[in-house]
Scaffold this motif. Structure first.
Motif, PDB file in Angstrom:
ATOM      1  N   ARG A  15      -3.866  82.826   2.362  1.00  8.86           N
ATOM      2  CA  ARG A  15      -3.281  82.062   0.759  1.00  8.86           C
ATOM      3  C   ARG A  15      -3.938  80.771   0.781  1.00  8.86           C
ATOM      4  O   ARG A  15      -4.476  80.037   1.378  1.00  8.86           O
ATOM      5  CB  ARG A  15      -1.846  82.030   1.125  1.00  8.86           C
ATOM      6  N   ARG A  16      -4.646  80.559  -0.706  1.00 10.51           N
ATOM      7  CA  ARG A  16      -5.267  79.400  -0.466  1.00 10.51           C
ATOM      8  C   ARG A  16      -4.287  78.425  -1.200  1.00 10.51           C
ATOM      9  O   ARG A  16      -3.156  78.173  -1.769  1.00 10.51           O
ATOM     10  CB  ARG A  16      -6.194  79.502  -2.276  1.00 10.51           C
ATOM     11  N   SER A  17      -4.505  77.181  -0.710  1.00 12.31           N
ATOM     12  CA  SER A  17      -3.811  75.985  -0.989  1.00 12.31           C
ATOM     13  C   SER A  17      -3.988  75.764  -2.464  1.00 12.31           C
ATOM     14  O   SER A  17      -4.778  76.093  -3.811  1.00 12.31           O
ATOM     15  CB  SER A  17      -4.582  74.784  -0.130  1.00 12.31           C
ATOM     16  N   ARG A  18      -2.659  74.963  -2.647  1.00 14.25           N
ATOM     17  CA  ARG A  18      -2.725  74.554  -4.427  1.00 14.25           C
ATOM     18  C   ARG A  18      -3.657  73.916  -4.995  1.00 14.25           C
ATOM     19  O   ARG A  18      -4.152  73.562  -5.951  1.00 14.25           O
ATOM     20  CB  ARG A  18      -1.891  74.330  -4.780  1.00 14.25           C
ATOM     21  N   ARG A  20      -6.555  73.487  -3.495  1.00 17.79           N
ATOM     22  CA  ARG A  20      -7.937  74.293  -3.424  1.00 17.79           C
ATOM     23  C   ARG A  20      -7.903  75.626  -4.968  1.00 17.79           C
ATOM     24  O   ARG A  20      -8.708  76.044  -5.460  1.00 17.79           O
ATOM     25  CB  ARG A  20      -7.944  75.771  -2.430  1.00 17.79           C
ATOM     26  N   ARG A  21      -6.820  75.874  -5.447  1.00 22.55           N
ATOM     27  CA  ARG A  21      -6.654  76.590  -6.469  1.00 22.55           C
ATOM     28  C   ARG A  21      -7.523  76.600  -7.854  1.00 22.55           C
ATOM     29  O   ARG A  21      -7.178  76.849  -8.870  1.00 22.55           O
ATOM     30  CB  ARG A  21      -5.302  77.232  -6.451  1.00 22.55           C
ATOM     31  N   ARG A 136       2.722  61.565   5.435  1.00 17.87           N
ATOM     32  CA  ARG A 136       1.763  62.768   6.112  1.00 17.87           C
ATOM     33  C   ARG A 136       1.349  62.717   7.949  1.00 17.87           C
ATOM     34  O   ARG A 136       2.030  64.238   8.282  1.00 17.87           O
ATOM     35  CB  ARG A 136       0.875  62.747   5.471  1.00 17.87           C
ATOM     36  N   ASN A 147      -2.952  70.322  10.027  1.00 21.59           N
ATOM     37  CA  ASN A 147      -3.870  70.991   9.879  1.00 21.59           C
ATOM     38  C   ASN A 147      -5.220  71.053   9.320  1.00 21.59           C
ATOM     39  O   ASN A 147      -6.574  71.781   8.657  1.00 21.59           O
ATOM     40  CB  ASN A 147      -3.493  71.860   8.387  1.00 21.59           C
ATOM     41  N   GLN A 150      -8.425  73.263  11.307  1.00 23.09           N
ATOM     42  CA  GLN A 150      -8.181  74.911  11.048  1.00 23.09           C
ATOM     43  C   GLN A 150      -9.254  75.206  10.378  1.00 23.09           C
ATOM     44  O   GLN A 150      -9.085  76.352  10.717  1.00 23.09           O
ATOM     45  CB  GLN A 150      -7.119  75.140   9.847  1.00 23.09           C
TER      46      GLN A 150
END
Length: 185
Positions: A15-18, A20-21, A136, A147, A150
């Protein structure tokens, strides 16, 4: 007819991160809005005025970046002469970002760049950024960077992720000959 090795049907794409979307959509909307505002200003004040505004933005942004770079270099030089490390959070990065936003052609980026150069806004954004980064890092597991690495994993063709490291033993005499070419004579 024979088929290859059986594959799992549950290998769905990651699933793409928000970010990247929605980032490409946000950049496209920002670009369209910048062009629309430039045409509005050109219609109201004339093309020469818009051109002069864009040139003034480039000059002001260059001055801001040069000044921030000088301050950063001076801070580093003083810290090295003291024998310590440079001060943390000098604010030069946000000044450079403000200068870069001024250099980018457009009215919205110019306003954002000018706002970042104002000391109260600069301090508020700096505090907010530092606290967000600390939160964070606290959420990340101890000893890891969350991540961050990743994307550095090795992916197999079937989509499974295999973590590991490659250890090569290229010493001469370890069963393989030295494959390097001889030096030119």
């Amino acid at each position: 007819m024979t088929t290859g090795a059986p594959t799992s049907s549950s290998t769905a794409p990651a699933r793409r991160s928000r970010l990247r979307r929605y980032l490409p959509l946000g950049l496209a909307a920002w670009l369209v809005l910048e062009i629309w505002l430039l045409t509005l200003v050109a219609g109201a004040a004339g093309g020469l005025t818009v051109f002069l505004l864009l040139v003034a933005g480039v000059v002001a942004g260059s001055v801001a970046i040069k000044r921030a770079g000088r301050r950063a270099f001076q801070s580093l030089n003083e810290a090295l002469q003291r024998g310590g490390s440079p001060e943390r959070g000098g604010g030069n990065g946000l000044m450079m970002l403000g200068g870069l936003l001024l250099i980018i052609p457009g009215m919205i980026s110019d306003v954002m760049g000018l706002l970042l150069l104002l000391p109260p806004v600069h301090k508020a954004v700096s505090r907010w950024t530092e606290s967000a980064l600390e939160r964070r890092l606290r959420r990340a597991a101890p000893g890891s960077l969350g991540n961050v690495f990743q994307q550095a994993r090795i992916h197999r063709p079937d989509g499974k992720v295999v973590q590991g490291e490659v250890i090569r033993d290229d010493r001469p005499g370890s069963g393989e000959q030295d494959r390097r070419p001889p030096l030119a004579r």
